[in-house]
Design an enzyme around this catalytic site. Structure first.
Site, PDB file in Angstrom:
ATOM      1  N   ASP A 128       0.739  -1.205  -0.031  1.00 19.89           N
ATOM      2  CA  ASP A 128      -0.096   0.031  -0.032  1.00 19.89           C
ATOM      3  C   ASP A 128       0.928   1.230   0.052  1.00 19.89           C
ATOM      4  O   ASP A 128       2.138   1.101  -0.029  1.00 19.89           O
ATOM      5  CB  ASP A 128      -0.930   0.007   1.161  1.00 19.89           C
ATOM      6  CG  ASP A 128      -1.822   0.995   1.308  1.00 19.89           C
ATOM      7  OD1 ASP A 128      -2.351   1.556   0.274  1.00 19.89           O
ATOM      8  OD2 ASP A 128      -2.398   1.286   2.488  1.00 19.89           O
ATOM      9  N   HIS A 169      -8.569   9.645   4.965  1.00 23.85           N
ATOM     10  CA  HIS A 169      -7.998   8.617   5.908  1.00 23.85           C
ATOM     11  C   HIS A 169      -8.103   9.076   7.245  1.00 23.85           C
ATOM     12  O   HIS A 169      -8.482  10.100   7.673  1.00 23.85           O
ATOM     13  CB  HIS A 169      -6.424   8.881   5.657  1.00 23.85           C
ATOM     14  CG  HIS A 169      -5.795   8.065   4.272  1.00 23.85           C
ATOM     15  ND1 HIS A 169      -5.400   8.972   3.404  1.00 23.85           N
ATOM     16  CD2 HIS A 169      -6.011   7.191   3.843  1.00 23.85           C
ATOM     17  CE1 HIS A 169      -4.958   8.185   2.267  1.00 23.85           C
ATOM     18  NE2 HIS A 169      -5.403   7.123   2.505  1.00 23.85           N
ATOM     19  N   SER A 171     -12.870   3.178   6.214  1.00 23.42           N
ATOM     20  CA  SER A 171     -13.491   2.995   7.496  1.00 23.42           C
ATOM     21  C   SER A 171     -14.289   4.328   7.872  1.00 23.42           C
ATOM     22  O   SER A 171     -14.016   5.185   7.584  1.00 23.42           O
ATOM     23  CB  SER A 171     -12.326   3.042   8.402  1.00 23.42           C
ATOM     24  OG  SER A 171     -11.511   2.153   8.397  1.00 23.42           O
TER      25      SER A 171
END
Ligand SMILES: [Zn+2]
Length: 304
Positions: A81, A194, A233
């Site tokens: 990532d 993020h 998330s």
């Protein structure tokens, strides 16, 4: 053995997304793999440069060794990532040696993050990694637009950010970027952010993000490749499900499983209990939030 590029392609065609779970602490590996296998699903296991710099994933080799201990290639594969050209502390990173190391260690797909560079430089940096990785038959994810949140400074209020569209991926730039770099997957910014990773802020609860689905649809038609949603998330569930029908074929999930691990470990001092918390959260993400239990055969992750 089936390639990760084919798995993502199949997910893309089928209107589902493959989660990529970040492992900032090595003991998180086992419960994540276990949850994915038990749900008969498919996932990528991620490590990002900030996770070995700011957390405890210890580096590419350590993550690969832990992955090998729980090896289940019909269900999970290893992905590199974020390797940022300019990192979250505004430092320039020498990225090519990191990609060479990852490929040598058996990482099956990689991400170059040139999103803090001006467009032309992002294209140039991404193109270099594409040439290196494609020579090894490894697909490359790139990022265009600003998925904010990793930086140390405070974010502007989310609603302000969303309404202004600041940092959202530009549709025309995206078309050009994909043509010129020949990247395989593109991480886009359409309202996703993020979770905080800076010291002192990493325990903060993430705001519930929304996605501009209209912009996503335009980006999808302009690029015609699988798109990636970072900051998976804490996005409204219906937004995520709709995004899967508009080109999102990979969803990165980090904060959602990291925070239960950290909180449980802090409270109980027990790694086993912290792992259990990760297992439960991952199971919930796969079964309830993304609704992708049982998709393994559909996306091609079959036993050989
Ligand atoms: Zn990300």
């Amino acid at each position: 053995m089936l390639k990760v590029a084919d798995v993502i392609e199949k997910a893309w065609e089928s209107g589902v997304a493959i989660p990529a779970f970040n492992i900032p602490y090595l003991p998180m590996m086992e419960p994540v793999v276990q949850a994915v296998v038990e749900a008969d699903s498919f996932a990528l296991i991620d490590t990002a440069r900030p996770e070995w710099i700011k957390f405890e994933s210890k580096g590419l080799a350590a993550v690969a060794a832990e992955f090998a201990k729980w090896r289940q290639p019909a269900y999970v594969r290893l992905h590199l990532d974020h390797v940022p050209v300019i990192d979250e502390d505004q430092q320039r990173v020498d990225v090519l040696p990191i990609f060479k190391e990852a490929i040598a260690l058996g990482y099956e797909s990689v991400m170059i993050d040139g999103s803090r560079l001006p467009l032309d430089e992002n294209i140039k940096a991404t193109r270099q990694v594409v040439e290196l990785a494609h020579a090894a038959d490894i697909p490359v994810e790139a990022e265009l637009g600003a998925v904010m949140g990793h930086e140390a400074g405070p974010l502007p209020p989310y609603e302000e950010l969303y309404a202004s569209g600041k940092g959202f991926t530009d549709v025309r730039e995206a078309g050009r970027f994909v043509r010129e770099t020949e990247c395989d997957w593109l991480s886009v910014a359409v309202g996703n952010i993020h979770g905080a990773i800076a010291a002192g802020r990493k325990d903060q609860k993430k705001v519930e993000a929304r996605l501009n689905l209209n912009r996503l649809e335009q980006l999808h038609s302009a690029t015609c490749i699988p798109l990636v949603l970072h900051g998976g998330s804490g996005i409204k569930q219906e937004s995520v499900r709709e995004a899967m029908k508009r080109g999102i074929a990979k969803i990165n999930v980090a904060t959602e499983i990291r925070q239960p691990y950290e909180a449980t470990l802090k409270e109980t001092k027990s790694v086993a209990k912290a792992q259990q918390a990760v297992y439960e959260r991952t199971t919930w993400i796969v079964n309830e939030y993304l609704g992708i239990a049982g998709i393994r055969k559909m996306v091609g992750g079959v036993n050989q």
